[in-house]
Design a protein around this motif. Structure first.
Motif, PDB file in Angstrom:
ATOM      1  N   GLY A  90     -48.459  34.769  57.348  1.00  0.00           N
ATOM      2  CA  GLY A  90     -49.008  34.322  56.069  1.00  0.00           C
ATOM      3  C   GLY A  90     -49.154  35.425  55.050  1.00  0.00           C
ATOM      4  N   THR A  91     -50.299  35.415  54.360  1.00  0.00           N
ATOM      5  CA  THR A  91     -50.557  36.423  53.321  1.00  0.00           C
ATOM      6  C   THR A  91     -51.751  37.298  53.687  1.00  0.00           C
ATOM      7  OG1 THR A  91     -51.943  34.881  52.047  1.00  0.00           O
ATOM      8  CG2 THR A  91     -49.587  34.958  51.507  1.00  0.00           C
ATOM      9  N   ALA A  92     -52.067  37.343  54.983  1.00  0.00           N
ATOM     10  CA  ALA A  92     -53.160  38.197  55.436  1.00  0.00           C
ATOM     11  C   ALA A  92     -52.782  39.665  55.269  1.00  0.00           C
ATOM     12  CB  ALA A  92     -53.495  37.896  56.896  1.00  0.00           C
ATOM     13  N   THR A  93     -53.783  40.513  55.074  1.00  0.00           N
ATOM     14  CA  THR A  93     -53.540  41.950  54.922  1.00  0.00           C
ATOM     15  C   THR A  93     -52.759  42.475  56.121  1.00  0.00           C
ATOM     16  OG1 THR A  93     -55.561  42.228  53.646  1.00  0.00           O
ATOM     17  CG2 THR A  93     -54.649  44.193  54.679  1.00  0.00           C
ATOM     18  N   GLY A  94     -51.738  43.243  55.840  1.00  0.00           N
ATOM     19  CA  GLY A  94     -50.822  43.736  56.870  1.00  0.00           C
ATOM     20  C   GLY A  94     -49.419  43.314  56.518  1.00  0.00           C
ATOM     21  N   PRO A  95     -48.694  42.662  57.417  1.00  0.00           N
ATOM     22  CA  PRO A  95     -47.319  42.251  57.096  1.00  0.00           C
ATOM     23  C   PRO A  95     -47.248  41.286  55.914  1.00  0.00           C
ATOM     24  CG  PRO A  95     -48.045  41.290  59.183  1.00  0.00           C
ATOM     25  CD  PRO A  95     -49.060  42.323  58.812  1.00  0.00           C
ATOM     26  N   GLY A  96     -48.301  40.496  55.711  1.00  0.00           N
ATOM     27  CA  GLY A  96     -48.293  39.552  54.602  1.00  0.00           C
ATOM     28  C   GLY A  96     -48.498  40.177  53.243  1.00  0.00           C
ATOM     29  N   THR A  97     -48.931  41.461  53.206  1.00  0.00           N
ATOM     30  CA  THR A  97     -49.179  42.129  51.924  1.00  0.00           C
ATOM     31  C   THR A  97     -48.440  43.457  51.813  1.00  0.00           C
ATOM     32  OG1 THR A  97     -51.156  43.300  52.736  1.00  0.00           O
ATOM     33  CG2 THR A  97     -51.471  41.091  51.819  1.00  0.00           C
ATOM     34  N   ASP A  98     -47.519  43.705  52.717  1.00  0.00           N
ATOM     35  CA  ASP A  98     -46.789  44.977  52.730  1.00  0.00           C
ATOM     36  C   ASP A  98     -45.729  44.969  51.635  1.00  0.00           C
ATOM     37  OD1 ASP A  98     -45.048  47.175  53.374  1.00  0.00           O
ATOM     38  OD2 ASP A  98     -45.865  47.149  55.412  1.00  0.00           O
ATOM     39  N   ILE A  99     -45.916  45.803  50.611  1.00  0.00           N
ATOM     40  CA  ILE A  99     -45.028  45.731  49.443  1.00  0.00           C
ATOM     41  C   ILE A  99     -43.655  46.351  49.691  1.00  0.00           C
ATOM     42  CG2 ILE A  99     -46.794  45.475  47.684  1.00  0.00           C
ATOM     43  CD1 ILE A  99     -46.755  48.460  47.218  1.00  0.00           C
ATOM     44  N   HIS A 100     -43.437  46.937  50.871  1.00  0.00           N
ATOM     45  CA  HIS A 100     -42.081  47.366  51.178  1.00  0.00           C
ATOM     46  C   HIS A 100     -41.140  46.162  51.329  1.00  0.00           C
ATOM     47  CE1 HIS A 100     -42.021  51.700  51.408  1.00  0.00           C
ATOM     48  NE2 HIS A 100     -43.139  51.709  52.116  1.00  0.00           N
ATOM     49  N   HIS A 101     -41.681  44.956  51.583  1.00  0.00           N
ATOM     50  CA  HIS A 101     -40.795  43.792  51.664  1.00  0.00           C
ATOM     51  C   HIS A 101     -41.204  42.670  50.712  1.00  0.00           C
ATOM     52  CE1 HIS A 101     -42.689  40.363  54.130  1.00  0.00           C
ATOM     53  NE2 HIS A 101     -43.672  41.243  53.985  1.00  0.00           N
ATOM     54  N   LEU A 102     -42.181  42.907  49.850  1.00  0.00           N
ATOM     55  CA  LEU A 102     -42.571  41.933  48.830  1.00  0.00           C
ATOM     56  C   LEU A 102     -41.903  42.292  47.511  1.00  0.00           C
ATOM     57  CD1 LEU A 102     -46.286  41.566  49.843  1.00  0.00           C
ATOM     58  CD2 LEU A 102     -44.731  39.648  49.531  1.00  0.00           C
ATOM     59  N   ARG A 103     -41.258  41.322  46.883  1.00  0.00           N
ATOM     60  CA  ARG A 103     -40.494  41.582  45.655  1.00  0.00           C
ATOM     61  C   ARG A 103     -40.734  40.480  44.629  1.00  0.00           C
ATOM     62  NH1 ARG A 103     -36.235  45.339  46.640  1.00  0.00           N
ATOM     63  NH2 ARG A 103     -35.960  45.274  44.377  1.00  0.00           N
ATOM     64  N   PRO A 104     -40.692  40.804  43.340  1.00  0.00           N
ATOM     65  CA  PRO A 104     -40.775  39.766  42.306  1.00  0.00           C
ATOM     66  C   PRO A 104     -39.529  38.871  42.357  1.00  0.00           C
ATOM     67  CG  PRO A 104     -41.105  41.974  41.383  1.00  0.00           C
ATOM     68  CD  PRO A 104     -40.580  42.153  42.764  1.00  0.00           C
ATOM     69  N   THR A 105     -39.745  37.563  42.340  1.00  0.00           N
ATOM     70  CA  THR A 105     -38.640  36.609  42.442  1.00  0.00           C
ATOM     71  C   THR A 105     -38.946  35.382  41.603  1.00  0.00           C
ATOM     72  OG1 THR A 105     -38.349  37.313  44.739  1.00  0.00           O
ATOM     73  CG2 THR A 105     -37.171  35.355  44.068  1.00  0.00           C
ATOM     74  N   ASP A 106     -37.931  34.829  40.972  1.00  0.00           N
ATOM     75  CA  ASP A 106     -38.072  33.572  40.237  1.00  0.00           C
ATOM     76  C   ASP A 106     -38.685  32.519  41.164  1.00  0.00           C
ATOM     77  OD1 ASP A 106     -36.827  31.836  37.758  1.00  0.00           O
ATOM     78  OD2 ASP A 106     -36.721  30.746  39.669  1.00  0.00           O
ATOM     79  N   VAL A 107     -39.687  31.785  40.675  1.00  0.00           N
ATOM     80  CA  VAL A 107     -40.421  30.849  41.512  1.00  0.00           C
ATOM     81  C   VAL A 107     -39.517  29.819  42.170  1.00  0.00           C
ATOM     82  CG1 VAL A 107     -42.112  28.965  41.464  1.00  0.00           C
ATOM     83  CG2 VAL A 107     -42.634  31.144  40.343  1.00  0.00           C
ATOM     84  N   SER A 108     -38.642  29.209  41.384  1.00  0.00           N
ATOM     85  CA  SER A 108     -37.793  28.159  41.949  1.00  0.00           C
ATOM     86  C   SER A 108     -36.716  28.732  42.872  1.00  0.00           C
ATOM     87  CB  SER A 108     -37.171  27.309  40.842  1.00  0.00           C
ATOM     88  OG  SER A 108     -36.501  28.120  39.902  1.00  0.00           O
ATOM     89  N   VAL A 109     -36.241  29.937  42.579  1.00  0.00           N
ATOM     90  CA  VAL A 109     -35.266  30.576  43.474  1.00  0.00           C
ATOM     91  C   VAL A 109     -35.942  30.941  44.792  1.00  0.00           C
ATOM     92  CG1 VAL A 109     -33.765  32.584  43.785  1.00  0.00           C
ATOM     93  CG2 VAL A 109     -33.837  31.404  41.578  1.00  0.00           C
TER      94      VAL A 109
END
Length: 394
Positions: free
Chosen positions: A253-272
């Motif tokens: 999910g979005t729990a602190t740890g893998p869910g909030t690790d910005i090495h794999h979180l990126r800005p993306t178009d919502v519908s895409v």
């Protein structure tokens, strides 16, 4: 008086003889470079110059490629230009100062050339090696060396303008390893990171993914579109936080740890983002209308060419960072698609290919540096060393 004259004359003759003797002594010569065979036998950490022919690029302990070089980070030397037996090669780490001139991806014409390389005689890729290199030269040419101004103190921390040059500090315990040993070493290095909350991710992405040509905007991962930083939200044309390692793959999910690790979180178009969903990565499918260059089918997603390597290196990072030993789920790369809620992500063989085809660019390197300097204080090692991916998973 006569005795004094003879004594003085004898002294002058003695001095003249000494001067002549000094003049006819041969000049001191530099130490003869070691052969590759000698270098293999002397893996004791001593600094030495090794002379050998470039015979390819090592990508694993027993693998050296002679074409389609994946990066500028390493080369192999042998005593003959036709050598193919890796046991008779020494693997050379190319430090950042020399990659533009001696890396094989940029300079494939070096194959077969004879080089003198100076460095420490120590294992690289768990193989006899030459690491922390300080000088390179084609035989007969003036060596290219690294220098430090004598009026400045020597520092152990590379500047942030050279994001790959952390081998003697941050990565020092990983250098020279491969396979499971390398993976374990990297996990121990990158797991000691600062954690963000999911709300903090919004502002972090506005810095990490900033458009270099417009600081008011971010670049969206799959579309490549430059969009206002304030245009984040939940509407169809807003941008949101894409989990490149799909958060359902391991149900973190979005729990602190893998869910909030910005090495794999990126800005993306919502519908895409919604179209990609939790699909694994693979080749083929139908074009995505809102994101030209991307393709999808029922169980996989193929990103545009410019970020294929980026995606691969984010997946590699997540596998190595989250090994299950610090209270988080154990994530594993596999060669499958349709992994569902299992803590697996694929397809490994395709991701390794993308890593080689699309090496880190300036945007990706800057992003890694910003995360390290300002947010999580850890790095994605596969951006600094793309060759470590095949060294682990080949």
């Amino acid at each position: 008086m006569q005795t004094r004259r003879w004594t003085l004359l004898a002294l002058l003759i003695s001095l003249a003889t000494a001067v002549v003797a000094l003049q006819i002594q041969p000049a001191a010569t530099a130490a003869t470079p070691l052969t590759v065979t000698q270098a293999i036998a002397q893996q004791n950490g001593a600094v030495a110059t090794v002379r050998g022919y470039v015979v390819g690029q090592p990508t694993a302990t027993t693998t050296v490629v002679r074409s389609d070089f994946p990066s500028d980070y390493a080369l192999a030397l042998a005593d003959t230009a036709a050598e193919t037996n890796t046991s008779r090669m020494v693997y050379v780490q190319i430090t950042s100062a020399f990659r533009a001139s001696y890396g094989l991806k940029t300079n494939p014409g070096l194959l077969g050339k004879q080089l003198d390389v100076t460095g420490a005689l120590s294992a690289y890729f768990a193989h006899p090696g030459l690491v922390s290199t300080t000088a390179f030269a084609t035989v007969g040419a003036t060596p290219t060396t690294t220098t430090t101004a004598t009026t400045q103190p020597t520092t152990t921390q590379p500047t942030t303008t050279q994001p790959g040059d952390y081998d003697s500090t941050y990565y020092r315990t990983a250098i020279g390893k491969s396979g499971a040993e390398l993976k374990t070493a990297l996990n121990q290095i990158i797991r000691t990171n600062t954690k963000l909350t999911y709300d903090q991710v919004w502002n972090a992405l506005k810095a990490t993914d900033e458009d270099p040509n417009n600081p008011a905007n971010v670049i969206l991962l799959y579309t490549g579109r430059s969009q206002s930083k304030t245009g984040n939200g939940g509407d169809p044309d807003d941008w949101n936080r894409e989990h490149v390692w799909a958060k359902s793959h391991g149900d973190f999910g979005t729990a602190t740890g893998p869910g909030t690790d910005i090495h794999h979180l990126r800005p993306t178009d919502v519908s895409v983002n919604a179209t990609r969903g939790n699909k694994d990565f693979d080749l083929g499918g139908s074009p995505v209308a809102e994101a030209p260059g991307n393709f999808t089918d029922a169980d996989s997603w193929e990103p545009r060419d410019a970020v294929k390597g980026d995606v691969a290196r984010m997946i590699f990072y997540m596998d190595v960072r989250y090994e299950g030993g610090d209270g988080y789920v154990d994530l594993e790369l596999n060669d499958s698609v349709n992994n569902g809620a299992s803590p697996y992500h694929g397809r490994r063989s395709v991701l390794l290919r993308w890593n080689a085809q699309d090496p880190p660019d300036a945007f990706e390197k800057r992003r890694n540096q910003v995360i390290y300097d300002s947010y999580q204080r850890n790095r994605n090692p596969f951006i600094d060393h793309p060759e470590w991916a095949p060294a682990i998973w080949n």
